[in-house]
Write a protein that holds these residues in place. Structure first.
Motif, mmCIF file in Angstrom:
data_model
loop_
_atom_site.group_PDB
_atom_site.id
_atom_site.type_symbol
_atom_site.label_atom_id
_atom_site.label_comp_id
_atom_site.label_asym_id
_atom_site.label_seq_id
_atom_site.Cartn_x
_atom_site.Cartn_y
_atom_site.Cartn_z
ATOM 1 N N ILE A 1 0.835 -1.204 0.000
ATOM 2 C CA ILE A 1 0.000 0.000 0.000
ATOM 3 C C ILE A 1 0.868 1.253 0.000
ATOM 4 N N HIS A 2 1.977 1.207 0.726
ATOM 5 C CA HIS A 2 2.830 2.383 0.888
ATOM 6 C C HIS A 2 3.400 2.895 -0.441
ATOM 7 N N PRO A 3 4.092 2.045 -1.230
ATOM 8 C CA PRO A 3 4.592 2.561 -2.512
ATOM 9 C C PRO A 3 3.488 3.009 -3.458
ATOM 10 N N VAL A 4 2.339 2.342 -3.424
ATOM 11 C CA VAL A 4 1.220 2.753 -4.270
ATOM 12 C C VAL A 4 0.735 4.143 -3.872
ATOM 13 N N TYR A 5 0.633 4.376 -2.572
ATOM 14 C CA TYR A 5 0.162 5.684 -2.098
ATOM 15 C C TYR A 5 1.149 6.793 -2.458
ATOM 16 N N VAL A 6 2.443 6.519 -2.284
ATOM 17 C CA VAL A 6 3.456 7.530 -2.628
ATOM 18 C C VAL A 6 3.413 7.820 -4.130
ATOM 19 N N PHE A 7 3.232 6.779 -4.944
ATOM 20 C CA PHE A 7 3.138 6.970 -6.390
ATOM 21 C C PHE A 7 1.931 7.839 -6.755
ATOM 22 N N LEU A 8 0.779 7.545 -6.151
ATOM 23 C CA LEU A 8 -0.422 8.337 -6.435
ATOM 24 C C LEU A 8 -0.241 9.783 -5.983
ATOM 25 N N HIS A 9 0.443 9.961 -4.863
ATOM 26 C CA HIS A 9 0.700 11.315 -4.369
ATOM 27 C C HIS A 9 1.585 12.091 -5.354
ATOM 28 N N CYS A 10 2.621 11.434 -5.861
ATOM 29 C CA CYS A 10 3.502 12.088 -6.843
ATOM 30 C C CYS A 10 2.741 12.412 -8.125
ATOM 31 N N ARG A 11 1.858 11.516 -8.529
ATOM 32 C CA ARG A 11 1.072 11.779 -9.737
ATOM 33 C C ARG A 11 0.134 12.963 -9.533
ATOM 34 N N GLU A 12 -0.419 13.084 -8.327
ATOM 35 C CA GLU A 12 -1.286 14.222 -8.020
ATOM 36 C C GLU A 12 -0.494 15.526 -8.050
ATOM 37 N N ALA B 1 2.117 16.043 -9.904
ATOM 38 C CA ALA B 1 2.393 16.314 -11.312
ATOM 39 C C ALA B 1 1.177 16.938 -12.000
ATOM 40 N N LYS B 2 -0.015 16.437 -11.668
ATOM 41 C CA LYS B 2 -1.237 17.004 -12.256
ATOM 42 C C LYS B 2 -1.424 18.454 -11.840
ATOM 43 N N GLN B 3 -1.191 18.733 -10.572
ATOM 44 C CA GLN B 3 -1.342 20.110 -10.096
ATOM 45 C C GLN B 3 -0.319 21.032 -10.753
ATOM 46 N N ARG B 4 0.886 20.503 -10.985
ATOM 47 C CA ARG B 4 1.904 21.313 -11.641
ATOM 48 C C ARG B 4 1.513 21.601 -13.095
ATOM 49 N N GLU B 5 0.954 20.577 -13.783
ATOM 50 C CA GLU B 5 0.518 20.768 -15.160
ATOM 51 C C GLU B 5 -0.637 21.765 -15.237
ATOM 52 N N ASN B 6 -1.570 21.671 -14.276
ATOM 53 C CA ASN B 6 -2.693 22.613 -14.261
ATOM 54 C C ASN B 6 -2.199 24.032 -14.037
#
Length: 506
Positions: free
Chosen positions: A473-484, A486-491
């Motif tokens: 769960i931990h690496p998945v959560y960190v990955f999703l957090h990084c993707r979020e 990245a999305k905020q940076r793109e926006n």
């Protein structure tokens, strides 16, 4: 070549401090994790043998000794020692921060002396003394490691490498109990071996007085920094005050910035509140990281605590085969320092240098995903191999165990330094180790369940294997957090570009 600041004389002192610190960690600090080798000796000497009872086999032809209670007590000794080793990390950290290196090392020497002396004076009739003795040795050893990790501050850019190697040496020191076992088989008594360890405390004392500071080693090292009793005038530094006076800009040299992540998991707007110790503890990062560490640490501790009875079961009580596999396990533990070096190389090469427009903190966080995922996968494979009752397969289990242990504790320190402000590192590290120690107490219910199931650990191993899936769960959560992020940076980039275009139209 390691670089040192200061005069050539202090450079020699720095290198001598480094070498003796490595020796201290390699030969003394983590010996308790060689427990499987020591159990072999203790059983031969008859410790807890009064708990063995006579029983007959199914055909009533042979009278056998049922020593499950003896094995349970040996496992409990390790459970208590490993719990104390981790749980006291937090109060020991506060003691170290408040009283400094010299006082902390005096405490470590006292505990280590008492622990080795109790083992030396113990006997078959005083088996109960193993409980406090191993706990004292464990706590004294972790204090040696804690005070030695600051030695990395003396060597600038090599700081992280030295800290990692010291942690690897801590793991490898479990080979000392293998050496004691081999010497025992050649006629050297257990008492003589522990009296020798007791005498070695003189080395710790001399090193404390002449090669370690009274307070702490600051980072980076000031030009006039001196330490050790032989110096005409040594300088004592309050680390927090020293770093505060340097200002936040100079923290870049650490490789771990103090600024918070651009988007914190708590979504707080006030930076001081976002950076607080309370907000770090209440974050999802801390929760999932605690679970990640705790479930895998529990799996390792149960394996080490039940290794001897497991080998006896698979080897049909053949002491020669058990001794052979115990030696193989201890030898793989000695390779822990090499595994930590491999982890350091892996971590440095997994840094995403191709990311553009992101902070170093976010890039480090993204690179940690691979390390966290690989560590979880290693533990799953290790647990599966340990669950299969096939004796030759245990060689593979031993290799996976020491490799995963290196990634586990190396990754633990690395993630805490990345995900949380640097000024909270000591408290966060101590807290996560203390809480994971509480979880490690589940070893005892596991031992009890193993006993109820007739001593066959297969069902308990399956339960622990399923439990290790929580680590993913931990690496998945960190990955999703990084993707979020990245999305905020793109926006934000899109909004900025739209604003620029709208302005250019006018």
């Amino acid at each position: 070549m390691l670089g040192c600041k200061g005069s050539s004389g202090m450079g020699v002192r720095y290198k001598l401090t480094l070498a003796t610190g490595l020796l201290e960690c390699l030969c003394f600090a983590g010996v308790v994790f060689g427990w499987a080798s020591l159990v072999f000796v203790l059983k031969t000497d008859g410790y807890f043998s009064d708990l063995c009872i006579n029983a007959t086999d199914a055909m009533a032809f042979n009278v056998l000794d049922d020593c499950s209670l003896q094995d349970e007590n040996f496992s409990l000794v390790f459970t208590v020692a490993s719990f104390m080793n981790n749980f006291l990390t937090l109060p020991n950290g506060f003691f170290y921060d408040h009283f400094g290196t010299m006082a902390t090392r005096f405490l470590a020497i006292f505990l280590y002396t008492i622990g080795t002396l109790i083992v030396a004076l113990s006997s078959k009739a005083l088996s109960i003394l193993l409980f406090p003795a191993l706990s004292f040795v464990a706590v004294g050893g972790i204090l040696f490691l804690m005070t030695n990790m600051q030695v990395g501050n003396l060597f600038g850019s090599h700081r992280s490498t030295i800290i990692t190697v010291y942690n690897g040496a801590f793991d490898s020191s479990s080979v000392i109990f293998l050496i004691i076992k081999v010497l025992y088989e050649r006629g050297v008594s257990l008492r003589s071996s522990f009296l020798f360890l007791l005498a070695c405390n003189l080395i710790h004392l001399l090193r404390t007085l002449f090669l370690m500071p009274k307070s702490h080693i600051p980072y980076p090292i000031p030009d006039d920094y001196k330490y050790g009793m032989s110096c005409a005038k040594s300088h004592s530094y309050n680390v927090e005050q020293y770093e505060a006076e340097r200002g936040p800009s100079s923290d870049r040299g650490r490789g771990v910035a103090d600024e918070p992540l651009e988007t914190d998991t708590l979504q707080l707007t006030d930076n001081s509140e976002k950076d607080s110790f309370r907000s770090c503890v209440l974050s999802w990062f801390f929760l999932w990281h605690l679970i990640w560490l705790s479930v895998m640490q529990l799996r390792h501790y149960f394996f080490i605590g039940t290794l001897n009875p497991m080998l006896n079961r698979l080897a049909n009580q053949d002491p020669d085969i058990v001794s052979e596999y115990t030696n193989a396990f201890a030898f793989t533990q000695f390779c822990g320092v090499l595994c930590y070096a491999f982890f350091t190389i892996f971590l440095s090469h997994s840094h995403p240098v191709f990311f553009v427009g992101v902070s170093e903190r976010e890039a480090d966080l993204h690179s940690s995903v691979l390390s966290l995922l690989l560590t979880s996968l290693q533990c799953l494979l290790f647990s599966i191999c340990a669950s299969i009752p096939f004796l030759p397969l245990q060689y593979v289990t031993f290799i996976l165990q020491v490799l995963n242990r290196s990634f586990l504790y190396g990754g633990n320190a690395a993630f805490i330094s990345i995900a949380f402000p640097a000024r909270h590192f000591g408290k966060m590290y101590g807290l996560v180790m203390s809480l994971s120690a509480v979880v490690s107490l589940l070893q005892y219910p596991c031992f009890a369940l193993n006993k109820v199931l007739g001593g066959d650990p297969f069902c308990v191993n399956i339960i622990l294997t399923v439990l290790t899936l929580l680590a993913f769960i931990h690496p998945v959560y960190v990955f999703l957090h990084c993707r979020e992020l990245a999305k905020q940076r793109e926006n934000s980039q899109s909004i900025l570009e739209a604003s620029i275009q709208e302005t250019s139209m006018y």
